[in-house]
Motif scaffolding. Sequence first.
Motif, PDB file in Angstrom:
ATOM      1  N   UNK A 295       0.827  -1.203   0.000  1.00 10.85           N
ATOM      2  CA  UNK A 295       0.000   0.000   0.000  1.00 10.85           C
ATOM      3  C   UNK A 295       0.862   1.254   0.000  1.00 10.85           C
ATOM      4  N   UNK A 296       1.926   1.242   0.803  1.00  9.30           N
ATOM      5  CA  UNK A 296       2.842   2.382   0.823  1.00  9.30           C
ATOM      6  C   UNK A 296       3.387   2.657  -0.577  1.00  9.30           C
ATOM      7  N   UNK A 297       3.741   1.587  -1.282  1.00  5.61           N
ATOM      8  CA  UNK A 297       4.339   1.731  -2.616  1.00  5.61           C
ATOM      9  C   UNK A 297       3.310   2.153  -3.654  1.00  5.61           C
ATOM     10  N   UNK A 298       2.101   1.566  -3.585  1.00  8.93           N
ATOM     11  CA  UNK A 298       1.072   1.844  -4.595  1.00  8.93           C
ATOM     12  C   UNK A 298       0.461   3.229  -4.429  1.00  8.93           C
ATOM     13  N   UNK A 299       0.353   3.688  -3.172  1.00  5.85           N
ATOM     14  CA  UNK A 299      -0.283   4.982  -2.903  1.00  5.85           C
ATOM     15  C   UNK A 299       0.641   5.832  -2.021  1.00  5.85           C
ATOM     16  N   UNK A 300       1.754   6.293  -2.569  1.00  2.00           N
ATOM     17  CA  UNK A 300       2.768   6.975  -1.756  1.00  2.00           C
ATOM     18  C   UNK A 300       2.303   8.284  -1.135  1.00  2.00           C
ATOM     19  N   UNK A 301       1.284   8.927  -1.722  1.00  2.00           N
ATOM     20  CA  UNK A 301       0.837  10.225  -1.216  1.00  2.00           C
ATOM     21  C   UNK A 301      -0.312  10.119  -0.220  1.00  2.00           C
ATOM     22  N   UNK A 302      -0.821   8.907   0.005  1.00  2.00           N
ATOM     23  CA  UNK A 302      -1.948   8.733   0.922  1.00  2.00           C
ATOM     24  C   UNK A 302      -1.451   8.287   2.294  1.00  2.00           C
ATOM     25  N   UNK A 303      -2.176   8.697   3.330  1.00  2.00           N
ATOM     26  CA  UNK A 303      -1.869   8.267   4.686  1.00  2.00           C
ATOM     27  C   UNK A 303      -2.595   6.944   4.947  1.00  2.00           C
ATOM     28  N   UNK A 304      -1.842   5.875   5.157  1.00  2.00           N
ATOM     29  CA  UNK A 304      -2.413   4.558   5.443  1.00  2.00           C
ATOM     30  C   UNK A 304      -2.625   4.440   6.950  1.00  2.00           C
ATOM     31  N   UNK A 305      -3.852   4.112   7.351  1.00  2.00           N
ATOM     32  CA  UNK A 305      -4.188   3.959   8.765  1.00  2.00           C
ATOM     33  C   UNK A 305      -4.769   2.570   9.020  1.00  2.00           C
ATOM     34  N   UNK A 306      -4.499   2.042  10.209  1.00  2.00           N
ATOM     35  CA  UNK A 306      -5.098   0.779  10.651  1.00  2.00           C
ATOM     36  C   UNK A 306      -5.688   0.994  12.033  1.00  2.00           C
ATOM     37  N   UNK A 307      -6.874   0.420  12.266  1.00  2.00           N
ATOM     38  CA  UNK A 307      -7.487   0.591  13.580  1.00  2.00           C
ATOM     39  C   UNK A 307      -7.814  -0.764  14.202  1.00  2.00           C
ATOM     40  N   UNK A 308      -8.029  -0.727  15.507  1.00  2.00           N
ATOM     41  CA  UNK A 308      -8.503  -1.902  16.251  1.00  2.00           C
ATOM     42  C   UNK A 308      -9.809  -1.517  16.918  1.00  2.00           C
ATOM     43  N   UNK A 309     -10.768  -2.425  16.875  1.00  2.00           N
ATOM     44  CA  UNK A 309     -12.065  -2.171  17.496  1.00  2.00           C
ATOM     45  C   UNK A 309     -12.963  -3.378  17.356  1.00  2.00           C
ATOM     46  N   UNK A 310     -14.249  -3.173  17.536  1.00  2.00           N
ATOM     47  CA  UNK A 310     -15.198  -4.271  17.440  1.00  2.00           C
ATOM     48  C   UNK A 310     -16.616  -3.773  17.545  1.00  2.00           C
ATOM     49  N   UNK A 311     -17.568  -4.639  17.227  1.00  2.00           N
ATOM     50  CA  UNK A 311     -18.981  -4.283  17.278  1.00  2.00           C
ATOM     51  C   UNK A 311     -19.389  -3.822  18.668  1.00  2.00           C
ATOM     52  N   UNK A 312     -18.763  -4.398  19.682  1.00  2.00           N
ATOM     53  CA  UNK A 312     -19.121  -4.065  21.055  1.00  2.00           C
ATOM     54  C   UNK A 312     -18.517  -2.755  21.533  1.00  2.00           C
ATOM     55  N   UNK A 313     -17.409  -2.357  20.950  1.00  2.00           N
ATOM     56  CA  UNK A 313     -16.639  -1.236  21.507  1.00  2.00           C
ATOM     57  C   UNK A 313     -16.418  -0.089  20.534  1.00  2.00           C
ATOM     58  N   UNK A 314     -16.671  -0.297  19.251  1.00  2.00           N
ATOM     59  CA  UNK A 314     -16.415   0.741  18.277  1.00  2.00           C
ATOM     60  C   UNK A 314     -14.930   0.889  18.001  1.00  2.00           C
ATOM     61  N   UNK A 315     -14.517   2.089  17.634  1.00  2.00           N
ATOM     62  CA  UNK A 315     -13.118   2.390  17.349  1.00  2.00           C
ATOM     63  C   UNK A 315     -12.357   2.529  18.666  1.00  2.00           C
ATOM     64  N   UNK A 316     -11.292   1.740  18.848  1.00  2.00           N
ATOM     65  CA  UNK A 316     -10.542   1.730  20.102  1.00  2.00           C
ATOM     66  C   UNK A 316      -9.162   2.356  19.939  1.00  2.00           C
ATOM     67  N   UNK A 317      -8.410   1.929  18.923  1.00  2.00           N
ATOM     68  CA  UNK A 317      -7.077   2.484  18.694  1.00  2.00           C
ATOM     69  C   UNK A 317      -6.869   2.695  17.208  1.00  2.00           C
TER      70      UNK A 317
END
Length: 503
Positions: A295-317
């Motif tokens: 992803x870094x190589x294919x889209x060098x100008x975009x900010x790649x983000x990853x999150x952790x969460x769940x149906x019970x808690x929503x967005x956590x980190x």
Amino acid sequence: MTITIDQALKWHATYNPRRLAVQDDHKKESYAELWQRSVQLVLAMKAAGVKKNDKISVLLPNCAQFIEIYHAAALYGIAVVPINFRLAPREAQYIIEHSESKLLFYYSDFSDLVKEINIKDTPVAFIKIGPGREDDDEYNDFIGKYDDKGFDGDSDGDRYDVPFYQGYTSGTTGTPKGCVNPLGPFSEQLTRIIGTYRFESSDRQLMPAPLFHEAPALFSLAQIFAGGSLLLTKDPAPENIAEIINKQSPTNIFMVPTMWETLTISPEVDRVKSKTLRLLVSGGSALLTHTRDKLFKAFPDADVNEFYGGTEVGLVSNITKDEMLRNYRSVGRPVFGKYIKIIGEDGEEVTPGEVGEIYMAGQLMLREYYKNPEATAKARLGEWLTLGDLGSIDDDGYLYIVDRKKDMIISGGENIFPAEIENVISKMPEVFMCAVVGQPDPRWGEVVTAYVVPAPGAHISKEEVQRFCAQELANFKIPKEVYFKRELPMSAFGKILRRELRQ
């Protein structure tokens, strides 16, 4: 005061009526049109006997009507029960019956599945939606009898705790559980997403991930909440994604790791013109290192983000591209309003770097597992809640997911985490996808077993996989058995169903 989903739509429909709200594979809707059709749906459901606090089931691919249903539910004070359209009829029927839904909105392409659903105890009205085929669409007739004029969108009383979303867990660890999320906490998650990813009214979000899962629904509704435009598609094929990016110029995209992997290995990625893309978000399961690097190589100008969460808690980190480069394999620090701690087997909080069960607190989403007080109680530890995942936190507060507690392999007394081994195997250029599970063994208790899907045209052997693993892993973590498959059992959200592999 919490601004709810319907109130945000009303404001945008009043002050930005002609702005594009949602576009799917068949049509476009402005904010004024989205408001009008959502109100018409409320009046139609009321006339059909649906009462406040009732539930309605939805069996749809990504389409504008899905967004209308979510907003109508918020307007009226009822709960949406999204159903995975890849489920077997008995599985879909279980969710409809267990949730006690009063209506089922379904896509005309799923008519054969719906014909096999036989609800006996609770009458359920079925409403068919056929985008692009007016002669096969009951939905427009259902709402077309009603007028939105004079409807102010205000419901009686405080709706903060009114159930809005009742999503069912994927069943990767057993019978699906209905996660009840009230309207207030759900709406607060939208504002948290908007703040974390800086959504604006000028944004155009592309959403190929299925809306019957909560993360795609949250990100989609957050974009509407922010006054931007939502580009929906039910076709996640790389050819279609590339065409939409080039023609519609989205600013941000949410997909699950398997979708990102499929796009990055496709030749279609080379023809993507990504000048407008500023944000790529991955979630739902772990983003493997080699996929991240592609992803870094294919889209060098975009900010790649990853999150952790769940149906019970929503967005956590969440973790950004810059943080990923400094914190290998982390899923980031807690987002504003969320707290994380790691609990060991003795019930005490562990020190930084130690592995234990991840517990979360703050503004969570789960009120209860519907009709399952035992599961609700098991998940809670006072104000804290766990999804059963294992992880660790470093001195700077960055969270590292090790694996699900139930997926951990115990071999010869050693704790082995499949995700660590999968991340190594996936680095092999000959590997498209892999999964690691524990299989029973009379001597060791369990032995590490890998299932590998070779990359197109690639040839690979068990011994080659084992030699590659030996370069980075301790001997007891190297797979004792390696099986090659054409595909792996997957949930619709891109999660590998390890339970089926173990069986």
